[in-house]
Motif scaffolding. Structure first.
Motif, PDB file in Angstrom:
ATOM      1  N   ALA A  65       0.052  -8.253  -4.711  1.00  0.00           N
ATOM      2  CA  ALA A  65      -0.980  -7.899  -3.740  1.00  0.00           C
ATOM      3  C   ALA A  65      -2.355  -7.841  -4.399  1.00  0.00           C
ATOM      4  O   ALA A  65      -3.361  -8.305  -3.836  1.00  0.00           O
ATOM      5  CB  ALA A  65      -0.646  -6.549  -3.100  1.00  0.00           C
ATOM      6  N   THR A  66      -2.419  -7.265  -5.599  1.00  0.00           N
ATOM      7  CA  THR A  66      -3.706  -7.162  -6.302  1.00  0.00           C
ATOM      8  C   THR A  66      -4.244  -8.547  -6.647  1.00  0.00           C
ATOM      9  O   THR A  66      -5.438  -8.829  -6.467  1.00  0.00           O
ATOM     10  CB  THR A  66      -3.522  -6.336  -7.582  1.00  0.00           C
ATOM     11  N   THR A  88     -13.328  -4.125  -4.081  1.00  0.00           N
ATOM     12  CA  THR A  88     -12.035  -3.844  -3.445  1.00  0.00           C
ATOM     13  C   THR A  88     -10.855  -4.192  -4.355  1.00  0.00           C
ATOM     14  O   THR A  88      -9.938  -3.375  -4.542  1.00  0.00           O
ATOM     15  CB  THR A  88     -11.915  -4.594  -2.116  1.00  0.00           C
ATOM     16  N   PRO A  89     -10.830  -5.397  -4.942  1.00  0.00           N
ATOM     17  CA  PRO A  89      -9.702  -5.694  -5.855  1.00  0.00           C
ATOM     18  C   PRO A  89      -9.637  -4.740  -7.046  1.00  0.00           C
ATOM     19  O   PRO A  89      -8.533  -4.377  -7.507  1.00  0.00           O
ATOM     20  CB  PRO A  89      -9.985  -7.122  -6.308  1.00  0.00           C
ATOM     21  N   LEU A  90     -10.800  -4.346  -7.547  1.00  0.00           N
ATOM     22  CA  LEU A  90     -10.805  -3.394  -8.668  1.00  0.00           C
ATOM     23  C   LEU A  90     -10.201  -2.050  -8.250  1.00  0.00           C
ATOM     24  O   LEU A  90      -9.474  -1.417  -9.020  1.00  0.00           O
ATOM     25  CB  LEU A  90     -12.230  -3.207  -9.178  1.00  0.00           C
ATOM     26  N   ALA A  91     -10.554  -1.634  -7.008  1.00  0.00           N
ATOM     27  CA  ALA A  91      -9.990  -0.365  -6.530  1.00  0.00           C
ATOM     28  C   ALA A  91      -8.468  -0.444  -6.416  1.00  0.00           C
ATOM     29  O   ALA A  91      -7.749   0.500  -6.777  1.00  0.00           O
ATOM     30  CB  ALA A  91     -10.607   0.005  -5.186  1.00  0.00           C
ATOM     31  N   PHE A  92      -7.971  -1.587  -5.933  1.00  0.00           N
ATOM     32  CA  PHE A  92      -6.527  -1.744  -5.829  1.00  0.00           C
ATOM     33  C   PHE A  92      -5.871  -1.824  -7.197  1.00  0.00           C
ATOM     34  O   PHE A  92      -4.797  -1.251  -7.421  1.00  0.00           O
ATOM     35  CB  PHE A  92      -6.198  -2.995  -5.004  1.00  0.00           C
ATOM     36  N   ALA A  93      -6.502  -2.551  -8.099  1.00  0.00           N
ATOM     37  CA  ALA A  93      -5.957  -2.618  -9.456  1.00  0.00           C
ATOM     38  C   ALA A  93      -5.919  -1.238 -10.097  1.00  0.00           C
ATOM     39  O   ALA A  93      -4.964  -0.880 -10.806  1.00  0.00           O
ATOM     40  CB  ALA A  93      -6.787  -3.580 -10.298  1.00  0.00           C
ATOM     41  N   LEU A  94      -6.960  -0.442  -9.835  1.00  0.00           N
ATOM     42  CA  LEU A  94      -7.011   0.913 -10.362  1.00  0.00           C
ATOM     43  C   LEU A  94      -5.869   1.758  -9.803  1.00  0.00           C
ATOM     44  O   LEU A  94      -5.229   2.532 -10.537  1.00  0.00           O
ATOM     45  CB  LEU A  94      -8.358   1.557 -10.026  1.00  0.00           C
ATOM     46  N   ALA A  95      -5.581   1.633  -8.510  1.00  0.00           N
ATOM     47  CA  ALA A  95      -4.570   2.476  -7.871  1.00  0.00           C
ATOM     48  C   ALA A  95      -3.142   2.010  -8.153  1.00  0.00           C
ATOM     49  O   ALA A  95      -2.226   2.839  -8.252  1.00  0.00           O
ATOM     50  CB  ALA A  95      -4.808   2.517  -6.363  1.00  0.00           C
TER      51      ALA A  95
END
Length: 332
Positions: A65-66, A88-95
């Motif tokens: 997904a990331t 947005t992708p960075l936030a998902f990668a972080l989470a």
């Protein structure tokens, strides 16, 4: 309910799948640009597929997904102005992922944007090619990576502490079990020792029932104050439990009878008489009788016989005579 990394990933991926689908439908309703609608629906499809894969147990679904959202966002962003969707992708990668993926997503986004800028007009003249913007972006990526590193470090430390706590708990439980086992063993040893003490006491003062209401107690070995007390207690207990009328104490096996032994025997006889029991002392040898005479022991209060057989015969004769007298009295 405790939310772990797996549950958090499922919630975020599933939530984004629902959100992007709704956002795509709204884009269609409000007549947004076709490219925006297509990208939004592609992102929604990626999240729905990732949600299904994650539900099926594939741990790589969060990385899928990331990666998918990174490619779509980086491919759809414009190069002429900055867009907050960039993060947005960075936030998902972080989470959802780890520090390596956070850094990799940041590099991939910028590489895709700069590559698109270069392909458009063979020059890096877009907004993301600006040194100040690029530096700011690098700082943001570094901040995201540092945050993920802190989260991973805290998680690893928490897991290590939990492992140590579990190991300590198991050790305490094992020690408690060992202590409980030792306690049971000590209790069993104490029980056995008590049984041995009782057995020794019984062997020290053997008592044999030789007739109805008659008990023979042959004493063997030396007698001190401690053993004399046990002998007295043992005989008193037997007389009370068995309702004994006569106790024959045979001292033929006692090698030495001095003042202390004689006094102990006298005290035993007195105690038995208090229970209404007759006591006859047997087995006194000539040498013992001479010794008792020399040390001045008054044995007049003791009933003495030469042997247990003589004592039993005397007792039976007395019982027969008492029964005859009682019968004659009733006839008169």
């Amino acid at each position: 309910m405790r939310i772990d990394q797996r549950r958090l990933a499922f919630i975020l991926i599933g939530g984004m799948a629902a959100y992007t689908l709704g956002r795509g439908l709204l884009n269609i309703i409000f007549g947004d640009p076709l490219l925006t609608i297509i990208l939004t629906l592609i992102v929604s499809a990626i999240f729905w597929i990732a949600t299904w894969l994650h539900w099926r147990g594939w741990e790589g679904a969060r990385f899928f997904a990331t990666a998918g959202v990174t490619l779509v966002v980086a491919g759809g962003l414009g190069n002429n102005e900055q867009d907050i969707v960039l993060f947005t992708p960075l936030a998902f990668a972080l989470a959802l992922t780890n520090v390596q993926w956070v850094a990799g997503v940041g590099v991939a986004i910028m590489a895709i944007l700069l590559g698109r800028d270069l392909l458009d007009d063979n020059a890096l003249n877009g907004v993301y090619a600006d040194i100040a913007v690029l530096a700011s972006y690098v700082v943001q990526v570094a901040a995201f990576a540092a945050a993920r590193f802190s989260l991973d470090s805290a998680r690893i430390e928490a897991e290590r502490n939990a492992t140590q706590a579990e190991a300590a708990r198991r050790e305490i439980a094992e020690r408690a079990a060992a202590i409980e086992q030792q306690r049971h063993e000590l209790a069993e040893q104490n029980r056995r020792q008590q049984e041995l003490i009782e057995l020794v006491g019984q062997l020290e003062t053997p008592a044999v029932r030789i007739a109805d209401g008659v008990l023979l107690a042959p004493l063997v070995g030396s007698i001190d104050s401690r053993r004399a007390g046990r002998i007295t207690s043992r005989l008193l207990e037997l007389v009370h439990e068995r309702r004994v009328n006569l106790v024959i104490i045979d001292v033929a096996g006692v090698p030495v009878i001095d003042t202390a032994v004689a006094n102990a025997i006298t005290q035993t006889v007195r105690a038995l008489r208090l229970l209404g029991c007759k006591v006859i002392l047997t087995g006194i040898a000539a040498q013992v009788a001479l010794t008792l005479t020399h040390i001045g022991i008054d044995l007049r209060e003791l009933d003495v016989a030469a042997s247990p057989q003589e004592a039993l015969q005397r007792w039976m004769s007395e019982q027969i005579a008492a029964a005859r007298d009682q019968r004659n009295g009733s006839l008169n």
